[in-house]
Design a protein around this motif. Structure first.
Motif, PDB file in Angstrom:
ATOM      1  N   PRO A  24      -1.003 134.323 -34.913  1.00  0.00           N
ATOM      2  CA  PRO A  24      -1.759 135.007 -33.452  1.00  0.00           C
ATOM      3  C   PRO A  24      -0.488 135.617 -32.902  1.00  0.00           C
ATOM      4  CG  PRO A  24      -2.355 132.710 -33.888  1.00  0.00           C
ATOM      5  CD  PRO A  24      -1.279 132.954 -34.925  1.00  0.00           C
ATOM      6  N   SER A  25      -0.754 136.585 -32.052  1.00  0.00           N
ATOM      7  CA  SER A  25      -0.022 137.484 -31.238  1.00  0.00           C
ATOM      8  C   SER A  25       0.829 136.692 -30.122  1.00  0.00           C
ATOM      9  CB  SER A  25      -0.666 138.631 -30.424  1.00  0.00           C
ATOM     10  OG  SER A  25      -1.264 139.403 -31.643  1.00  0.00           O
ATOM     11  N   TYR A  26       0.267 135.567 -29.751  1.00  0.00           N
ATOM     12  CA  TYR A  26       0.974 134.922 -28.423  1.00  0.00           C
ATOM     13  C   TYR A  26       0.905 133.582 -28.751  1.00  0.00           C
ATOM     14  CZ  TYR A  26       1.258 139.331 -25.796  1.00  0.00           C
ATOM     15  OH  TYR A  26       1.638 140.795 -25.491  1.00  0.00           O
ATOM     16  N   LYS A  27       1.734 132.840 -28.216  1.00  0.00           N
ATOM     17  CA  LYS A  27       1.988 131.252 -28.136  1.00  0.00           C
ATOM     18  C   LYS A  27       2.482 130.858 -26.838  1.00  0.00           C
ATOM     19  CE  LYS A  27       4.810 128.535 -30.315  1.00  0.00           C
ATOM     20  NZ  LYS A  27       5.217 127.876 -31.613  1.00  0.00           N
ATOM     21  N   PHE A  28       1.802 129.889 -26.328  1.00  0.00           N
ATOM     22  CA  PHE A  28       1.997 129.378 -24.955  1.00  0.00           C
ATOM     23  C   PHE A  28       2.328 127.911 -25.056  1.00  0.00           C
ATOM     24  CE2 PHE A  28       0.965 127.370 -20.953  1.00  0.00           C
ATOM     25  CZ  PHE A  28       1.970 127.913 -20.050  1.00  0.00           C
ATOM     26  N   THR A  29       3.300 127.305 -24.867  1.00  0.00           N
ATOM     27  CA  THR A  29       3.655 125.949 -24.898  1.00  0.00           C
ATOM     28  C   THR A  29       4.375 125.159 -23.772  1.00  0.00           C
ATOM     29  OG1 THR A  29       4.185 126.315 -27.272  1.00  0.00           O
ATOM     30  CG2 THR A  29       5.093 124.130 -26.414  1.00  0.00           C
ATOM     31  N   THR A  30       3.585 124.172 -23.310  1.00  0.00           N
ATOM     32  CA  THR A  30       4.307 123.329 -22.065  1.00  0.00           C
ATOM     33  C   THR A  30       4.823 122.123 -22.619  1.00  0.00           C
ATOM     34  OG1 THR A  30       2.629 124.207 -20.527  1.00  0.00           O
ATOM     35  CG2 THR A  30       3.921 122.127 -19.986  1.00  0.00           C
ATOM     36  N   GLY A  31       6.041 121.571 -22.404  1.00  0.00           N
ATOM     37  CA  GLY A  31       6.478 120.265 -23.093  1.00  0.00           C
ATOM     38  C   GLY A  31       7.023 119.341 -21.802  1.00  0.00           C
ATOM     39  N   GLY A 203      14.177 108.984 -36.136  1.00  0.00           N
ATOM     40  CA  GLY A 203      13.217 109.400 -35.377  1.00  0.00           C
ATOM     41  C   GLY A 203      11.854 109.927 -35.864  1.00  0.00           C
ATOM     42  N   LEU A 204      10.893 110.273 -35.154  1.00  0.00           N
ATOM     43  CA  LEU A 204       9.597 110.951 -35.813  1.00  0.00           C
ATOM     44  C   LEU A 204       9.044 111.833 -34.772  1.00  0.00           C
ATOM     45  CD1 LEU A 204       7.392 110.763 -37.934  1.00  0.00           C
ATOM     46  CD2 LEU A 204       6.287 108.920 -36.637  1.00  0.00           C
ATOM     47  N   SER A 205       8.545 113.089 -35.161  1.00  0.00           N
ATOM     48  CA  SER A 205       7.756 114.079 -34.686  1.00  0.00           C
ATOM     49  C   SER A 205       6.382 114.600 -35.437  1.00  0.00           C
ATOM     50  CB  SER A 205       8.509 115.550 -34.506  1.00  0.00           C
ATOM     51  OG  SER A 205       7.772 116.361 -33.923  1.00  0.00           O
ATOM     52  N   VAL A 206       5.296 114.240 -34.768  1.00  0.00           N
ATOM     53  CA  VAL A 206       3.965 114.378 -35.398  1.00  0.00           C
ATOM     54  C   VAL A 206       3.428 115.671 -34.539  1.00  0.00           C
ATOM     55  CG1 VAL A 206       1.765 113.446 -35.761  1.00  0.00           C
ATOM     56  CG2 VAL A 206       3.693 112.039 -35.929  1.00  0.00           C
ATOM     57  N   THR A 207       2.919 116.417 -35.190  1.00  0.00           N
ATOM     58  CA  THR A 207       2.389 117.920 -34.734  1.00  0.00           C
ATOM     59  C   THR A 207       1.068 117.997 -35.476  1.00  0.00           C
ATOM     60  OG1 THR A 207       4.453 118.758 -34.495  1.00  0.00           O
ATOM     61  CG2 THR A 207       2.564 120.295 -34.272  1.00  0.00           C
ATOM     62  N   TYR A 208      -0.194 118.210 -34.430  1.00  0.00           N
ATOM     63  CA  TYR A 208      -1.456 118.281 -34.827  1.00  0.00           C
ATOM     64  C   TYR A 208      -1.814 119.725 -34.727  1.00  0.00           C
ATOM     65  CZ  TYR A 208      -6.020 117.232 -37.190  1.00  0.00           C
ATOM     66  OH  TYR A 208      -6.988 117.074 -37.923  1.00  0.00           O
ATOM     67  N   ASP A 209      -2.356 120.660 -35.659  1.00  0.00           N
ATOM     68  CA  ASP A 209      -2.877 121.998 -35.070  1.00  0.00           C
ATOM     69  C   ASP A 209      -4.473 121.967 -35.401  1.00  0.00           C
ATOM     70  OD1 ASP A 209      -0.480 124.163 -35.021  1.00  0.00           O
ATOM     71  OD2 ASP A 209      -0.026 122.529 -36.485  1.00  0.00           O
ATOM     72  N   PHE A 210      -4.883 122.590 -34.262  1.00  0.00           N
ATOM     73  CA  PHE A 210      -6.387 122.841 -34.353  1.00  0.00           C
ATOM     74  C   PHE A 210      -6.302 124.316 -34.389  1.00  0.00           C
ATOM     75  CE2 PHE A 210      -5.862 119.116 -31.830  1.00  0.00           C
ATOM     76  CZ  PHE A 210      -6.715 118.384 -32.451  1.00  0.00           C
ATOM     77  N   ALA A 211      -7.732 124.911 -34.261  1.00  0.00           N
ATOM     78  CA  ALA A 211      -7.631 126.326 -34.519  1.00  0.00           C
ATOM     79  C   ALA A 211      -6.932 127.237 -33.957  1.00  0.00           C
ATOM     80  CB  ALA A 211      -9.140 126.778 -34.545  1.00  0.00           C
ATOM     81  N   HIS A 212      -6.765 127.027 -32.544  1.00  0.00           N
ATOM     82  CA  HIS A 212      -5.933 127.723 -31.632  1.00  0.00           C
ATOM     83  C   HIS A 212      -5.037 126.854 -30.556  1.00  0.00           C
ATOM     84  CE1 HIS A 212      -7.943 131.534 -32.564  1.00  0.00           C
ATOM     85  NE2 HIS A 212      -9.278 130.774 -32.610  1.00  0.00           N
ATOM     86  N   PHE A 214      -2.540 123.226 -30.255  1.00  0.00           N
ATOM     87  CA  PHE A 214      -1.806 122.262 -30.868  1.00  0.00           C
ATOM     88  C   PHE A 214      -1.159 121.244 -30.062  1.00  0.00           C
ATOM     89  CE2 PHE A 214       1.476 125.454 -29.970  1.00  0.00           C
ATOM     90  CZ  PHE A 214       2.648 124.822 -29.773  1.00  0.00           C
ATOM     91  N   THR A 215      -0.744 120.180 -30.521  1.00  0.00           N
ATOM     92  CA  THR A 215      -0.140 118.974 -29.737  1.00  0.00           C
ATOM     93  C   THR A 215       0.939 118.452 -30.554  1.00  0.00           C
ATOM     94  OG1 THR A 215      -0.600 116.932 -28.364  1.00  0.00           O
ATOM     95  CG2 THR A 215      -2.071 117.104 -30.345  1.00  0.00           C
ATOM     96  N   ARG A 216       1.897 117.962 -29.872  1.00  0.00           N
ATOM     97  CA  ARG A 216       2.985 117.155 -30.590  1.00  0.00           C
ATOM     98  C   ARG A 216       3.499 116.052 -29.799  1.00  0.00           C
ATOM     99  NH1 ARG A 216       6.171 121.479 -30.826  1.00  0.00           N
ATOM    100  NH2 ARG A 216       5.312 122.160 -32.613  1.00  0.00           N
TER     101      ARG A 216
END
Length: 239
Positions: A24-31, A203-212, A214-216
């Motif tokens: 996709p052209s853009y990705k917006f992430t808040t952490g 340590g461990l990181s888990v990322t789950y992607d939906f259609a548009h 994601f959560t981590r």
């Protein structure tokens, strides 16, 4: 979390052969980042990141703020994957307020079975390290790719400048899930000196992607080789 060791774009050994035009052209992430333990005061931080993908590569801008640490820093960067015969070359550059500059140059080859090496360098100016790997470092990886959506790899990142005792070893696995979703697991084995004592942590990181979306969620002990533990929670939207 300000260090004299910069957070460069993490060299992703999973699916680097896929073209950027497919994204996709853009990705917006808040952490949200929560630090605790080690006999130090608890603190938290908020990071906002926007990435734009085009034929020029990935161009992104971000801002991090931690009120307890009295830290606020905007930053921006660029990265792109180039094809050269049987090789993929993936340069990145970063800059931030306070005069920071840094970059990395990974090179990868192979499709089903792939391997790569790389090098990261900074000007050692203070920087909010949200990559968390050693970054004035060499990198190496090897892995197996069943498809562009499923792969497994091992990646080592070891400091070779200021703290040669510091090393991260990643075991990464990515697999498709029902309805076009995707799961990514990153198990981290880290070793290095923390307050003049050699430590080994997992340590461990888990990322789950939906259609548009994601959560981590990530658990990272002795974060940046300090006595504290960090939990990271991120959500994002691709559009």
């Amino acid at each position: 979390m300000i260090k004299r060791c910069a957070g460069l774009v993490l060299w992703c050994a999973l699916g680097c052969s896929s073209t950027q035009a497919e994204e996709p052209s853009y990705k917006f992430t808040t952490g949200v980042y929560a630090l605790s333990g080690g006999g130090l005061s608890n603190s938290h931080g908020l990071d906002i990141n926007v990435r734009q993908t085009s034929q020029l590569g990935n161009i992104w801008g971000a801002w991090y703020r931690s009120p307890e640490q009295q830290v606020s820093q905007p930053r921006m960067g660029w990265d792109k994957s180039f094809e050269a015969s049987h090789w993929r070359i993936m340069p990145s550059v970063q800059t931030a307020s306070g005069g920071f500059w840094g970059g990395s140059l990974p090179v990868e080859t192979g499709d089903t079975l792939f391997a790569g090496v790389g090098l990261g360098r900074t000007n050692l100016h203070p920087y909010v390290n949200l990559n968390f790997d050693p970054n004035d470092a060499w990198m190496a990886s090897v892995g197996y790719r069943w498809s562009s959506l499923q792969s497994v790899s091992v990646q080592v990142v070891r400091d070779n400048r200021q703290n040669p005792d510091q090393q991260h070893l990643h075991l990464l696995y990515r697999t498709p899930m029902p309805d076009g979703q995707r799961l990514t697991l990153d198990v981290l084995f880290k070793s290095g000196l923390v307050e003049d004592r050699m430590v080994h942590r997992t340590g461990l990181s888990v990322t789950y992607d939906f259609a548009h979306f994601f959560t981590r969620i990530a658990y990272d002990p002795v974060i940046n080789f300090t006595p504290q533990t960090m939990w990271r929670f991120s959500v994002g939207h691709r559009y």
